[in-house]
Write a protein that holds these residues in place. Structure first.
Motif, short mmCIF file in Angstrom:
data_model
loop_
_atom_site.label_atom_id
_atom_site.label_comp_id
_atom_site.label_asym_id
_atom_site.label_seq_id
_atom_site.Cartn_x
_atom_site.Cartn_y
_atom_site.Cartn_z
N HIS A 251 2.12 3.80 -0.64
CA HIS A 251 0.95 4.25 -1.40
C HIS A 251 0.98 5.77 -1.66
O HIS A 251 0.68 6.23 -2.77
N HIS B 84 0.92 8.27 -5.09
CA HIS B 84 0.10 9.45 -5.39
C HIS B 84 0.99 10.66 -5.69
O HIS B 84 0.79 11.40 -6.65
N SER C 188 -6.36 12.89 0.28
CA SER C 188 -7.07 11.65 -0.03
C SER C 188 -8.07 11.36 1.09
O SER C 188 -8.34 12.21 1.93
N ASP D 217 -7.11 6.18 -6.41
CA ASP D 217 -6.21 5.02 -6.36
C ASP D 217 -6.14 4.30 -7.70
O ASP D 217 -7.16 4.12 -8.38
ZN ZN Z 1 -4.96 6.70 -2.25
#
Ligand code: ZN
Ligand code: KG4
Length: 348
Positions: free
Chosen positions: A119, A123, A144, A307
């Protein structure tokens, strides 16, 4: 041919299609073909935070209709998909399992590979989807709800951790402070909005860790300082002044450490990614800092800071291009250090 990307690590169901960008009669085509995002924020707001089990169930409901939606939008069929990329971690384990299971199911049904994506790499590389992307080496600030990290990107997939938070992530500090100020979930954008009405220098909060060498952060003390400063029964203006003081202290701390990271590494570009990258003050202050330094600053647009499925489809496409298609397994990780990833060789 396109890569389908699926993101379900937390409370957003994101789906996107990404293909090789190309120039056609002067126009840039390909790249991000379609993307769709469903946010569960309203559902979780009632509970003041994300309820993991509710998140998983809602991903199950939304995922396949969103896959169909992006295929329709891009006018593609399942036979046009060359791989299915999905977020395998870090994140909420149940939510991750939904995305992984659907992705592996589609991949098996379509006879295509499935690619597990980190993940935070999604980003981190999101700014590379934009025009004029930065080329490694560069420094990345990942901010985040779960991470606050400074990372040296030596090459795609080669990430060296320079510093990170020792306690709360900056997004988490925004969210917790927003709760103290009586704001709704998710607190970060709400607090930023309230801070716009706040006045400078009414409250002075500490800039944690700036007098210590190194590139680590700490944000839990800042949240406690807000708790101790908040007068009982504070009116709207006082809460706005405190929100502004918090935002300025958090942003200053991030900017000071970014400046230090740029000086230490000697790199000429800074990229900022993750949900807190949508914060206007952070964007403004970093722009001032990099202008003074004579370095480049790259942000994804705000919609790709938080996200989304596009960033997962994009890294899936980068890894697929290099033939990186791991064996079929549904293997999600709630925690996953970024420096365990394989490098992505580049064409040039
Ligand atoms: Zn995230
Ligand atoms: O990257 P992201 O969407 O999800 C995670 O992977 O955590 O980041 C969400 C975090 C939340 O803590 C949210 O409050 C924060 O990003 N955030 C902001 C803003 N927009 C989102 N924080 C400050 N200012 C904003 N404008």
């Amino acid at each position: 041919m396109a890569v389908l990307g699926i993101e379900t690590s937390c409370d957003e169901t994101g789906v996107a299609l990404y293909s090789a960008p190309y120039a056609d009669e002067g126009a840039n085509k390909g790249g991000l073909l379609a993307h769709a995002l469903y946010s569960q924020i309203e559902m979780h707001a009632e509970y003041g935070g994300v309820v993991p089990e509710l998140a998983s169930r809602d991903h199950i409901r939304k995922l396949l209709p969103l896959v169909q939606q992006v295929l329709d939008e891009a006018a593609l069929e399942s036979t046009d998909i060359e791989a299915v990329a999905y977020t395998a971690g870090p994140g909420l384990i149940g939510a991750l399992m939904v995305g992984a299971s659907v992705a592996q199911g589609l991949a098996i049904g379509w006879h295509k590979p499935a690619i597990a994506i980190h993940h935070m790499e999604g980003h981190l590389l999101a700014p590379l989807m934009m025009a004029d992307p930065p080329k490694p080496p560069f420094v990345a600030l990942l901010v985040s709800g779960g991470h606050t990290q400074l990372i040296e990107v030596e090459a795609l997939g080669r990430y060296r951790l320079l510093g990170q938070t020792l306690d709360d992530a900056v997004g988490e500090a925004f969210d917790k402070t927003a709760k103290l100020l009586g704001l709704n979930y998710p607190g970060g954008p709400e607090l930023a909005k309230l801070a716009e009405q706040g006045r400078d220098d009414v409250f002075k909060l500490p800039r944690p860790m700036i007098d210590r060498p190194g590139l680590d952060f700490s944000f839990s003390g800042l949240k406690t300082a807000v708790l101790q400063t908040l007068p009982e029964g504070a009116d709207e203006q006082t809460r706005a002044d405190l929100a502004r003081a918090f935002e300025q202290a958090a942003v200053d701390t991030l900017v000071i450490k970014c400046r230090r990271a740029m000086e230490q590494t000697g790199h000429k570009a800074l990229i900022v990614a993750g949900g807190v990258g949508a914060n206007r003050q952070l964007r403004l202050k970093l722009a001032e800092m990099t202008e003074k330094q004579g370095t480049e600053l790259h942000f994804p647009p705000p919609e790709f800071c938080t996200d989304n499925g596009a960033m997962i489809a994009h890294v899936g496409w980068l890894r697929r291009k290099q033939g990186q298609t791991p064996p079929c397994s549904i293997d999600c990780r709630a925690r996953w250090p970024l420096d365990e990833l394989d490098p992505i060789p580049t064409d040039d």
